[in-house]
Design a protein around this motif. Structure first.
Motif, short mmCIF file in Angstrom:
data_model
loop_
_atom_site.label_atom_id
_atom_site.label_comp_id
_atom_site.label_asym_id
_atom_site.label_seq_id
_atom_site.Cartn_x
_atom_site.Cartn_y
_atom_site.Cartn_z
N LEU A 129 6.72 22.90 54.98
CA LEU A 129 6.30 24.20 54.60
C LEU A 129 5.51 24.73 55.54
CD1 LEU A 129 4.51 22.75 51.23
CD2 LEU A 129 6.49 24.25 51.34
N HIS A 130 5.02 24.27 56.51
CA HIS A 130 4.44 25.20 57.53
C HIS A 130 5.67 25.79 58.44
CE1 HIS A 130 0.33 22.47 57.39
NE2 HIS A 130 0.38 23.58 56.53
N GLN A 131 6.44 24.97 58.50
CA GLN A 131 7.86 25.82 59.41
C GLN A 131 8.21 26.92 58.45
OE1 GLN A 131 10.76 23.04 60.18
NE2 GLN A 131 9.51 21.17 60.94
N LEU A 132 8.09 26.86 57.42
CA LEU A 132 8.71 27.95 56.39
C LEU A 132 7.50 29.08 56.36
CD1 LEU A 132 10.38 25.92 53.27
CD2 LEU A 132 11.49 27.19 55.59
N GLY A 133 6.41 28.92 56.91
CA GLY A 133 5.31 29.92 56.98
C GLY A 133 4.58 29.78 55.41
N LEU A 134 4.66 28.54 55.13
CA LEU A 134 3.98 28.46 53.53
C LEU A 134 2.98 27.35 53.62
CD1 LEU A 134 7.18 28.49 51.51
CD2 LEU A 134 5.73 30.26 51.83
N GLU A 135 1.89 27.56 52.67
CA GLU A 135 0.80 26.47 52.46
C GLU A 135 1.10 25.60 51.30
OE1 GLU A 135 -1.68 26.06 54.44
OE2 GLU A 135 -0.96 27.68 55.99
N GLY A 136 0.65 24.39 51.49
CA GLY A 136 0.72 23.64 50.29
C GLY A 136 -0.06 22.45 50.43
N LYS A 137 -0.49 21.74 49.57
CA LYS A 137 -1.30 20.58 49.25
C LYS A 137 -0.79 19.47 48.86
CE LYS A 137 -5.52 19.42 46.84
NZ LYS A 137 -6.53 19.48 45.61
N GLN A 138 -1.23 18.38 49.69
CA GLN A 138 -0.50 17.11 49.58
C GLN A 138 -1.13 16.44 48.17
OE1 GLN A 138 -0.62 14.70 53.00
NE2 GLN A 138 0.99 13.49 52.30
N VAL A 139 -0.55 15.90 47.37
CA VAL A 139 -1.04 14.95 46.19
C VAL A 139 -0.36 13.81 45.85
CG1 VAL A 139 -1.55 17.11 44.89
CG2 VAL A 139 0.42 16.42 44.64
N ILE A 140 -0.69 12.68 44.95
CA ILE A 140 -0.27 11.63 44.78
C ILE A 140 1.04 11.86 43.74
CG2 ILE A 140 -2.50 10.50 45.20
CD1 ILE A 140 -2.76 10.35 42.11
N ASP A 141 1.87 10.95 43.67
CA ASP A 141 2.72 10.86 42.93
C ASP A 141 2.47 10.86 41.41
OD1 ASP A 141 5.08 9.30 40.96
OD2 ASP A 141 6.16 9.63 43.05
N PRO A 142 3.22 11.49 40.37
CA PRO A 142 2.57 11.68 39.07
C PRO A 142 2.47 10.33 38.39
CG PRO A 142 4.71 12.49 39.25
CD PRO A 142 4.24 12.13 40.78
N VAL A 143 3.14 9.03 38.94
CA VAL A 143 2.99 7.93 38.13
C VAL A 143 1.66 7.34 38.19
CG1 VAL A 143 5.38 7.41 38.39
CG2 VAL A 143 3.70 6.72 40.31
N PHE A 144 0.76 7.74 39.37
CA PHE A 144 -0.62 7.32 39.38
C PHE A 144 -1.46 8.13 38.70
CE2 PHE A 144 1.51 6.23 43.25
CZ PHE A 144 1.62 4.69 43.29
N LEU A 145 -1.16 9.11 37.82
CA LEU A 145 -2.20 10.05 36.89
C LEU A 145 -2.40 9.42 35.53
CD1 LEU A 145 -0.38 13.48 37.85
CD2 LEU A 145 -2.47 12.47 38.81
N PRO A 146 -1.53 8.89 34.92
CA PRO A 146 -1.83 8.31 33.62
C PRO A 146 -2.90 7.03 33.63
CG PRO A 146 0.46 8.65 33.91
CD PRO A 146 -0.11 8.81 35.10
N ASP A 147 -3.48 6.92 32.47
CA ASP A 147 -4.32 5.60 32.63
C ASP A 147 -3.51 4.49 32.28
OD1 ASP A 147 -4.14 6.02 29.85
OD2 ASP A 147 -6.03 6.81 29.39
N ASP A 148 -4.28 3.39 32.12
CA ASP A 148 -3.71 2.09 31.76
C ASP A 148 -3.02 2.14 30.26
OD1 ASP A 148 -4.10 1.23 34.29
OD2 ASP A 148 -5.89 -0.09 33.59
N ALA A 149 -3.97 2.67 29.42
CA ALA A 149 -3.23 2.76 28.16
C ALA A 149 -1.85 3.29 27.85
CB ALA A 149 -4.40 3.73 27.11
N PHE A 150 -1.77 4.29 28.82
CA PHE A 150 -0.33 5.11 28.64
C PHE A 150 0.69 3.98 29.13
CE2 PHE A 150 3.12 7.06 30.96
CZ PHE A 150 3.67 7.94 30.02
N TRP A 151 0.40 3.40 30.17
CA TRP A 151 1.78 2.34 30.59
C TRP A 151 1.80 1.18 29.78
CZ3 TRP A 151 4.81 4.89 33.44
CH2 TRP A 151 4.47 6.18 34.34
N GLN A 152 0.53 0.78 29.22
CA GLN A 152 0.57 -0.21 28.20
C GLN A 152 1.25 0.08 27.07
OE1 GLN A 152 -0.70 -3.43 28.51
NE2 GLN A 152 -1.72 -3.27 30.41
N SER A 153 1.46 1.11 26.77
CA SER A 153 2.01 1.76 25.34
C SER A 153 3.38 1.58 25.65
CB SER A 153 1.71 3.10 25.05
OG SER A 153 2.28 4.26 25.88
N LEU A 154 4.15 1.44 26.73
CA LEU A 154 5.52 1.55 27.14
C LEU A 154 6.06 0.12 27.20
CD1 LEU A 154 5.83 4.39 29.74
CD2 LEU A 154 6.13 4.50 27.41
#
Length: 332
Positions: A187-212
């Motif tokens: 992104l910096h090479q393209l002259g753009l700014e960005g923020k680093q975040v975690i993979d979305p699989v780490f966002l839901p709580d245990d109850a969501f994964w337990q339901s699957l």
């Protein structure tokens, strides 16, 4: 707020499916209505995927016979996995109408307040090696709000023409977040700014994964679970030793239901006095050895025989298949 997410949700592997489900859950938990754009490129439909894969396998793409063997093996696996994951997607994801081209999306794409590029390698090369601008939201209406969450380039470099395309398209985003350090650098090479975040699989709580989850009847009580991308002797030995030391049974699941890298083809051709003879004529003997998961040799005998018939009298002598283990309990 209506959020339309485009991501690599239709690849036949667990990571693609679960990251899409996790992104959807995270947005809905925040109070938004989320729909996953059901965009599947024509070459990535399970019945056509082997053709794209073959283009990236020069050793398999050398001769008609090798292409025939590769296509037969991959077609069966791709269709079996594709049907399973298609069913799971329809159960787990809130999908839009199906789309297969950028033109369809531009002409009649979903209406939304925000268009989001989801995670996974959305900005990397597709199965055929090309880069798809659809994942850069080029189909969204003019002036639409565009964001990216945990996007990935799948590479650390872009060619000069690609840098120009990415720079033009990503400048239209209100917010860009990515997963890797290398993505921030790009992104910096393209002259753009960005923020680093975690993979979305780490966002839901245990109850969501337990339901699957579904119960594993083969493993009562506690156990060691090892999920293997491919059969690795070192990993097998380590897992056995760890389970034995803990005094627990070992449950191993091999990644047979999804795409797996095939080994390089081993083809040996023998002819002349060493081979058998038929009606006084020398016979060309072709031996083909392919290491492939169980069930993938279905139809290969008939396929090879049909192909060789155009060269004259041909027959397949035998096909030997050794069944691999997919799910096994090892006692401590």
């Amino acid at each position: 707020m209506e959020v339309a997410v485009i991501t690599r949700h239709a690849i036949a592997n667990y990571g693609s499916l679960l990251q899409a489900a996790a992104t959807q859950n995270a947005l809905e938990t925040l109070g938004h209505n989320c729909r996953i754009i059901d965009y599947v490129r024509p070459g990535e439909v399970c019945t056509q995927l082997h053709k794209c894969q073959l283009q990236q396998k020069p050793r398999w793409n050398r001769t008609p016979l090798r292409r025939r063997v590769y296509s037969t093996l991959c077609y069966t696996e791709n269709v079996m996995a594709g049907r399973l994951f298609e069913s799971a997607r329809r159960q787990m994801l809130h999908l839009t109408a199906p789309y297969s081209t950028a033109q369809e999306l531009t002409a009649n794409g979903p209406k939304a307040d925000v268009y989001m590029t989801g995670s996974d390698q959305v900005w990397g090369p597709m199965e055929d090696g090309t880069y798809d601008p659809v994942y850069r939201l080029t189909f969204a209406p003019e002036g639409a709000k565009k964001v990216a969450y945990a996007a990935s380039f799948g590479s650390t470099e872009l060619s000069k023409p690609l840098r120009g395309q990415f720079c033009r398209d990503l400048r239209q985003y209100a917010t860009i977040t990515v997963q890797e350090d290398s993505a921030i650098a790009l992104l910096h090479q393209l002259g753009l700014e960005g923020k680093q975040v975690i993979d979305p699989v780490f966002l839901p709580d245990d109850a969501f994964w337990q339901s699957l989850l579904e119960p594993i009847n083969a493993a009562p009580g506690s156990y060691f679970l090892v999920y293997q991308m491919r059969k690795d002797p070192a990993l097998c030995a380590y897992a056995k030793a760890a389970a034995k030391a803990a005094g627990k049974p070992l449950l191993r699941r091999l990644r047979q239901a999804v795409r797996q890298r095939l080994p390089e083809p081993s083809i040996t051709v023998r002819a002349g006095g060493q081979g058998p003879q038929k009606e006084g004529k020398k016979v060309l003997t072709i031996t083909i050895q392919v290491n492939a998961p169980s069930g993938q040799a279905i139809g290969i005998k008939e396929d090879i025989a049909a192909y060789l018939e155009k060269f004259g009298d041909a027959s397949v002598v035998s096909i030997v298949e050794k069944l691999p283990e997919q799910l096994r309990m090892d006692s401590p």
